[in-house]
Motif scaffolding. Sequence first.
Motif, PDB file in Angstrom:
ATOM      1  N   CYS A   1      17.601  42.281  47.051  1.00 41.80           N
ATOM      2  CA  CYS A   1      17.637  41.689  45.708  1.00 41.80           C
ATOM      3  C   CYS A   1      17.650  40.173  45.764  1.00 41.80           C
TER       4      CYS A   1
ATOM      5  N   CYS B   1      17.325  49.393  49.195  1.00 39.05           N
ATOM      6  CA  CYS B   1      18.302  48.460  49.786  1.00 39.05           C
ATOM      7  C   CYS B   1      18.409  48.699  51.289  1.00 39.05           C
TER       8      CYS B   1
ATOM      9  N   CYS C   1      19.944  46.405  54.177  1.00 38.88           N
ATOM     10  CA  CYS C   1      20.754  45.296  53.660  1.00 38.88           C
ATOM     11  C   CYS C   1      22.239  45.609  53.732  1.00 38.88           C
TER      12      CYS C   1
HETATM   13  S1  SF4 Z   1      22.582  46.574  48.942  1.00 35.72           S
HETATM   14 FE1  SF4 Z   1      21.579  44.584  49.292  1.00 35.72          FE
HETATM   15  S2  SF4 Z   1      19.620  44.733  48.230  1.00 35.72           S
HETATM   16 FE2  SF4 Z   1      20.909  46.380  47.455  1.00 35.72          FE
HETATM   17  S3  SF4 Z   1      21.855  45.526  45.609  1.00 35.72           S
HETATM   18 FE3  SF4 Z   1      23.296  45.212  47.322  1.00 35.72          FE
HETATM   19  S4  SF4 Z   1      22.824  43.179  48.104  1.00 35.72           S
HETATM   20 FE4  SF4 Z   1      21.085  43.817  46.832  1.00 35.72          FE
END
Ligand code: SF4
Lengths: 427, 173
Positions: free
Chosen positions: A308, A368, A371
């Motif tokens: 994100c 995601c 991440c």
């Molecule tokens: S897991 Fe990473 S990409 Fe997904 S919402 Fe959270 S910070 Fe953003």
Amino acid sequence: MGKTIAEKIFDTHRIDNPSGDINVIQLDAVFCHEITTPVAINDLKERGMDRVFDSTKIKAVIDHVTPSKDSKTATQARIMREWARNQNIRDFFDIGKNGVCHALFPEKGFVRPGYTIIMGDSHTCTHGAFGAFAAGVGTTDLEVGILKGVCAFHYPKTIKINITGILRKGVFAKDVILSVIGKIGVNGATNKVMEFTGPVVEKMSMEERMTLCNMAIEAGGTSGICYPDSTTVEYLWKFIKDDYESKEKALSDFEKWHSDADAEYTKIIVHDITDLKPMMTVGYKPDQVQEVNTEEKIKVDQIYIGSCTNGRIEDLREAAVVLKGRKISDSVRGILSPATPDVYKLAMKEGLIDIFMEAGFCVTNPTCGACLGMSNGVLAAGEVCASTTNRNFNGRMGKGGMVHLMSPAVAAATSVTGYITTPDNLD
Amino acid sequence: MKNFNGEILFLERSDINTDEIIPAKYLTEITKAALKPYLLEDLKLEGFTTKDIPGKSVIITRENFGCGSSREHAPWALEVNGINLVLAENFARIFKQNMFNCGMMAVELDKETIEEIFKIFKGLKTSIETDFPKAVFVLKSGGKSISIPFTVSEFDRSLVEAGGWINFADKNY
Ligand code: SF4
């Protein structure tokens, strides 16, 4: 005395002031994903309160682990699906249509200036890029949001961050926000709204503003926020064209969500970025930042471009410029996760996916995944990742792994050499 | 309203974080009840074992309890083990909010009071009785007894009375 944008939003959304400076505000949208929402759904069911306040204001996605990787994540996904169906939530995004929540929901036009938004996810602050108050919350707050469309907050206090100077070539919004966090620290904005203003922000695209606001939470901020302007109007025009006679009318309406000149701030920081160089993090906290120093030759095992923070089309373009005609080093693996299906499709159309694949990158579906160290690129103990994400916490992308945060351009250059470097240093 | 009476679990340490209260690997659980066996599983504290937990209803600890992530799994893991009250010098902000949102209490007492409680009662089977309307705790062990007045904000008090933010919101909005 004037008001800040956050105060204006609270003053138009307050439905109660139960005591002290607690404000109960009406929510314009409640966003949901499959990691934090299933517990809320189950609890509401147990209480006999399996309802939603307004099915059109709830937007839901399966994005963190998708397609599911094991039976537990499959169960989380199943609970979301069944709930969305039963509650008639039409804006629900499942496999084939899903992408990272904070990239997908703005792209669908779900965020507007002056909105109040909560989600059971700390990076909800991203949506403040549109001039909204958007905050991550715990599960109980999420449950009440789903059930009643309200949430309680302390009346907002704001830190204004006036970003001045000229953003040089090779320096991006990611470098700007890393430098801000480095300056104020991981607790620098705790319990505060971070208002990003000034000439540099005014020139930024919506994507860049989202990158900026995305990391407000890494300084402890409740929400990031930017003033809506003609860039905001352009981005949203296809969603709002029936509501306004012209773009000028939309703009003058949006301008009611600007802070007054005499608004009161907890602190005003002037941050000149003229001399800013490409930045990276070095430790396990997002405020441990330094300029990318190529002499150190920090070796990496994996490059991750996505999330994100930096998985949008502009980020892919920046990385592709660097990768075009080049190959990634034999010593690394490169992973690209376009943040949404639309980003993916556009990247294909523009030939960017070809460039990544020719260079040797693996391209995953939008998710995601790596991440948060759950799938699609988890690190082994002792491994190092050059990443365009937002968190370098110990073990974030896999137990015992090390994460260096940076811009997509630096991540791409790093994939070519195998150690952290800037595009300037490539032959 | 939840029950704030019962036997005390003494955790004489500061900065007990949410990972120690409930490790991250259990966040894929989808019910609160499933968290029950894992409470304080990774707590680093000499002399403590998870066998000390059954039968306890109140935790008393030092500073900055609940720091780390925002996971509401931390109060839930306490709740499903019958612990609705934590006393400390201070708390991490989100943990404290999550506790009151669940109709539980995270109450701050000053450093001297916490010292005194550890000095008098640690190692003894000690119980606490909470007089919520008068805002007084009574600690008792054998013949010893002390009364400790406490404060919670008006809003937090109304969350406790309602049994949490969900009930409060359901009634009022
Ligand atoms: S897991 Fe990473 S990409 Fe997904 S919402 Fe959270 S910070 Fe953003």
